[in-house]
Structure formats: structure tokens, C-alpha cells
Design a protein around this motif. Sequence first.
Motif, PDB file in Angstrom:
ATOM      1  N   MET A   1       3.250  14.491 -77.852  1.00 31.23           N
ATOM      2  CA  MET A   1       2.250  14.022 -78.798  1.00 31.23           C
ATOM      3  C   MET A   1       0.838  14.355 -78.332  1.00 31.23           C
ATOM      4  O   MET A   1      -0.093  13.612 -78.587  1.00 31.23           O
ATOM      5  CB  MET A   1       2.384  12.508 -79.006  1.00 31.23           C
ATOM      6  CG  MET A   1       3.712  12.087 -79.595  1.00 31.23           C
ATOM      7  SD  MET A   1       3.747  10.325 -80.023  1.00 31.23           S
ATOM      8  CE  MET A   1       3.492   9.600 -78.405  1.00 31.23           C
TER       9      MET A   1
ATOM     10  N   SER B   1       1.515  13.830 -93.917  1.00 26.96           N
ATOM     11  CA  SER B   1       0.758  14.087 -92.694  1.00 26.96           C
ATOM     12  C   SER B   1       0.310  12.761 -92.096  1.00 26.96           C
ATOM     13  O   SER B   1      -0.018  11.826 -92.824  1.00 26.96           O
ATOM     14  CB  SER B   1      -0.476  14.951 -92.992  1.00 26.96           C
ATOM     15  OG  SER B   1      -0.107  16.183 -93.548  1.00 26.96           O
ATOM     16  N   ASP B   2       0.260  12.692 -90.767  1.00 30.03           N
ATOM     17  CA  ASP B   2      -0.155  11.455 -90.102  1.00 30.03           C
ATOM     18  C   ASP B   2      -0.473  11.774 -88.654  1.00 30.03           C
ATOM     19  O   ASP B   2      -0.471  12.932 -88.241  1.00 30.03           O
ATOM     20  CB  ASP B   2       0.958  10.401 -90.215  1.00 30.03           C
ATOM     21  CG  ASP B   2       0.426   8.976 -90.283  1.00 30.03           C
ATOM     22  OD1 ASP B   2      -0.611   8.700 -89.626  1.00 30.03           O
ATOM     23  OD2 ASP B   2       1.034   8.132 -90.968  1.00 30.03           O
ATOM     24  N   THR B   3      -0.744  10.734 -87.875  1.00 26.93           N
ATOM     25  CA  THR B   3      -0.958  10.933 -86.452  1.00 26.93           C
ATOM     26  C   THR B   3       0.350  11.341 -85.793  1.00 26.93           C
ATOM     27  O   THR B   3       1.442  11.106 -86.337  1.00 26.93           O
ATOM     28  CB  THR B   3      -1.483   9.657 -85.789  1.00 26.93           C
ATOM     29  OG1 THR B   3      -0.470   8.638 -85.890  1.00 26.93           O
ATOM     30  CG2 THR B   3      -2.760   9.173 -86.458  1.00 26.93           C
ATOM     31  N   ALA B   4       0.248  11.947 -84.622  1.00 28.96           N
ATOM     32  CA  ALA B   4       1.446  12.361 -83.908  1.00 28.96           C
ATOM     33  C   ALA B   4       2.360  11.169 -83.632  1.00 28.96           C
ATOM     34  O   ALA B   4       3.583  11.264 -83.784  1.00 28.96           O
ATOM     35  CB  ALA B   4       1.060  13.057 -82.609  1.00 28.96           C
ATOM     36  N   LYS B   5       1.781  10.042 -83.258  1.00 29.90           N
ATOM     37  CA  LYS B   5       2.593   8.863 -82.978  1.00 29.90           C
ATOM     38  C   LYS B   5       3.331   8.388 -84.224  1.00 29.90           C
ATOM     39  O   LYS B   5       4.522   8.064 -84.176  1.00 29.90           O
ATOM     40  CB  LYS B   5       1.732   7.740 -82.411  1.00 29.90           C
ATOM     41  CG  LYS B   5       2.537   6.480 -82.079  1.00 29.90           C
ATOM     42  CD  LYS B   5       1.644   5.365 -81.597  1.00 29.90           C
ATOM     43  CE  LYS B   5       2.480   4.132 -81.266  1.00 29.90           C
ATOM     44  NZ  LYS B   5       3.320   3.691 -82.401  1.00 29.90           N
ATOM     45  N   SER B   6       2.635   8.367 -85.356  1.00 34.07           N
ATOM     46  CA  SER B   6       3.281   7.913 -86.586  1.00 34.07           C
ATOM     47  C   SER B   6       4.374   8.874 -87.022  1.00 34.07           C
ATOM     48  O   SER B   6       5.436   8.449 -87.513  1.00 34.07           O
ATOM     49  CB  SER B   6       2.243   7.751 -87.695  1.00 34.07           C
ATOM     50  OG  SER B   6       1.354   6.690 -87.401  1.00 34.07           O
TER      51      SER B   6
ATOM     52  N   SER C   1      -1.107  16.859 -79.329  1.00 31.11           N
ATOM     53  CA  SER C   1      -1.943  17.138 -80.496  1.00 31.11           C
ATOM     54  C   SER C   1      -2.157  15.841 -81.265  1.00 31.11           C
ATOM     55  O   SER C   1      -1.259  14.998 -81.353  1.00 31.11           O
ATOM     56  CB  SER C   1      -1.279  18.177 -81.406  1.00 31.11           C
ATOM     57  OG  SER C   1      -1.291  19.455 -80.809  1.00 31.11           O
ATOM     58  N   ALA C   2      -3.338  15.696 -81.852  1.00 28.70           N
ATOM     59  CA  ALA C   2      -3.683  14.443 -82.515  1.00 28.70           C
ATOM     60  C   ALA C   2      -2.834  14.189 -83.747  1.00 28.70           C
ATOM     61  O   ALA C   2      -2.384  13.055 -83.986  1.00 28.70           O
ATOM     62  CB  ALA C   2      -5.165  14.438 -82.893  1.00 28.70           C
ATOM     63  N   LYS C   3      -2.582  15.235 -84.546  1.00 27.28           N
ATOM     64  CA  LYS C   3      -1.907  15.031 -85.828  1.00 27.28           C
ATOM     65  C   LYS C   3      -0.726  15.975 -86.016  1.00 27.28           C
ATOM     66  O   LYS C   3      -0.425  16.395 -87.135  1.00 27.28           O
ATOM     67  CB  LYS C   3      -2.906  15.199 -86.978  1.00 27.28           C
ATOM     68  CG  LYS C   3      -3.954  14.099 -87.015  1.00 27.28           C
ATOM     69  CD  LYS C   3      -4.799  14.180 -88.287  1.00 27.28           C
ATOM     70  CE  LYS C   3      -5.778  13.014 -88.368  1.00 27.28           C
ATOM     71  NZ  LYS C   3      -6.583  13.044 -89.617  1.00 27.28           N
TER      72      LYS C   3
ATOM     73  N   THR D   1       4.088  19.322 -88.510  1.00 26.89           N
ATOM     74  CA  THR D   1       2.830  18.826 -89.079  1.00 26.89           C
ATOM     75  C   THR D   1       3.045  17.750 -90.141  1.00 26.89           C
ATOM     76  O   THR D   1       2.116  17.023 -90.478  1.00 26.89           O
ATOM     77  CB  THR D   1       2.024  19.980 -89.690  1.00 26.89           C
ATOM     78  OG1 THR D   1       2.823  20.644 -90.678  1.00 26.89           O
ATOM     79  CG2 THR D   1       1.622  20.980 -88.609  1.00 26.89           C
ATOM     80  N   LYS D   2       4.257  17.648 -90.680  1.00 30.96           N
ATOM     81  CA  LYS D   2       4.569  16.621 -91.678  1.00 30.96           C
ATOM     82  C   LYS D   2       6.008  16.161 -91.499  1.00 30.96           C
ATOM     83  O   LYS D   2       6.869  16.933 -91.059  1.00 30.96           O
ATOM     84  CB  LYS D   2       4.400  17.152 -93.111  1.00 30.96           C
ATOM     85  CG  LYS D   2       2.990  17.544 -93.509  1.00 30.96           C
ATOM     86  CD  LYS D   2       2.959  18.052 -94.947  1.00 30.96           C
ATOM     87  CE  LYS D   2       1.568  18.513 -95.357  1.00 30.96           C
ATOM     88  NZ  LYS D   2       1.562  19.042 -96.746  1.00 30.96           N
TER      89      LYS D   2
END
Length: 262
Positions: A111, A156-161, A113-115, A150-151
Amino acid sequence: HSPSRPSVRSRRPAYCLVSGFSAARMFCCCVEDTRATSMVNIKAVSATDETAAADEPVVLEAKAAEPEPKAIFEPPAPPPAPPPKQAEAPTFDVVLERPTQRAAFGWTLDMLSAKALHIEALAGDPAAAVAQYNAGAPAGMDIRAGDFITKVNGVSDTAKSLGDTLAKQTKATVTIQRPETYIVEMKEVNKALGVDLNYTTNGKMLHIGGISDDGAMKEKAPQVSIGDWIATVNGQTMAPKELVAALKGPSLQLEMVKAPKV
């Protein structure tokens, strides 16, 4: 005299594994680590194509008392066409299905990368969902180590989500994005690089988490952005700690991976 050896701050998040056992596995903790590195200088590289025109035959004819030829004015050549627009990183959707939430998808994700989720490695289990998909994937649409997610289910969301959502699914549609690479040349290193580097324990790349305004990266390599990755140093793929140590060299070639487009 030789300049003092500059330093760059790196963070080493804990190794993240998405195996489907629980969403809690997606959390990473950080420890501070310090490594020496060096200034980045960008070497401009250009290429020109030269085309030699074929010689045309010249025919001379004797004619009697012809008037002097009039001057012929040729219009100026049209301006060169603009370079073609750079293609976007190819993306495609994949449907993955596993029998239970406890069954592994068959990949290792981080994780950093931010998104987006970064596919760090693929498992060798042929029964895993990713391996099953790859066995019958259309040409050029297989899932590979180094790809980004990426999705998840079109969102699309944060990497954690994104990781949390995947951990709860037995069937999910993931959007895969191929990495885009570029080369940075560095010579006559005499200034701090000025970047914060993040990496995972078992990863193979360094993630750029920050770029200082007074560092060589900002000054000499403005095309490098926060979120980009350092994949190789002088053509060598190494463990993250070795990559950081290799940045001490006075003359370097870096293969960079652009941050995913989300």
C-alpha cells in the motif's frame, strides 16, 4: 576536495500481504531508517533521423535563344508535426473469484501508493484465483508482478480501503494498470538527492514519498514526482536496502516507474 556524503531519509513499512484471511493484514507500521545517497543529474538524450535523398538524373538539352528563366519561388516548408501524444498506461478489468474469504487470491500487495495497490509478487499456487485467471487470460491482459490495482468493483479509493474491500470479497472486479517506466541519468553527483524513500521488507523497488525543494531531484529532475518508484540502479534489480546503498554512486542510471494514474 570531495563533498561530504549527503543522506536521504527512508522509511521501511512492514511487509503487507493480502491473503484473504483478514482485513487487518493490510495495515503497515513504519520504522525510520537512514541511508546515504547522492545527487541526481539528468542527462539530456536526443535522437535525430537523417534521410539521404536519392540523386535525380539531370537532362541537359541545347536550345536556341531561349529567354532567361524566371525565378521560381518555392513556399517555405510546413512546420514539423507535433510529437504524438504519449499513450496512457493500458488498463483493463479482471473478475477474480475465490471459494471463501480465507482462500488466497494468489498475490502479494503493498500500500505504498496513496490510491492504488501495488502487486509486489504473484504466488506459485496454480489453484489461486489470479493463477486461474492468468491461465485463460486474453493476450496482453494477464496479471503481472509490478501492476497496479486502481479500482475494486469500479470504485477508486485509498490503498487501504481498496485492500479492505478486497479482503471481504470472494468475487471482485479489479482494474489493472500496467506500470510506465522512464530513465534518469545521473553524473557528477555532489548534492543531496532530497527524497524520502519508502519500501517493504520483501519488495524490489523504492517508493518516493517526498521531494524536498532544495534537493537535487527537484532541481535537476523535475519530471520525477512524489509517488514515482525507483525500480533499478545501473540496470540492477536489488533488494530495497541495496538499492538505497547503490544510490551513493557518483554516476547512476535509474529506471523509474511513474505513479499510477487514478
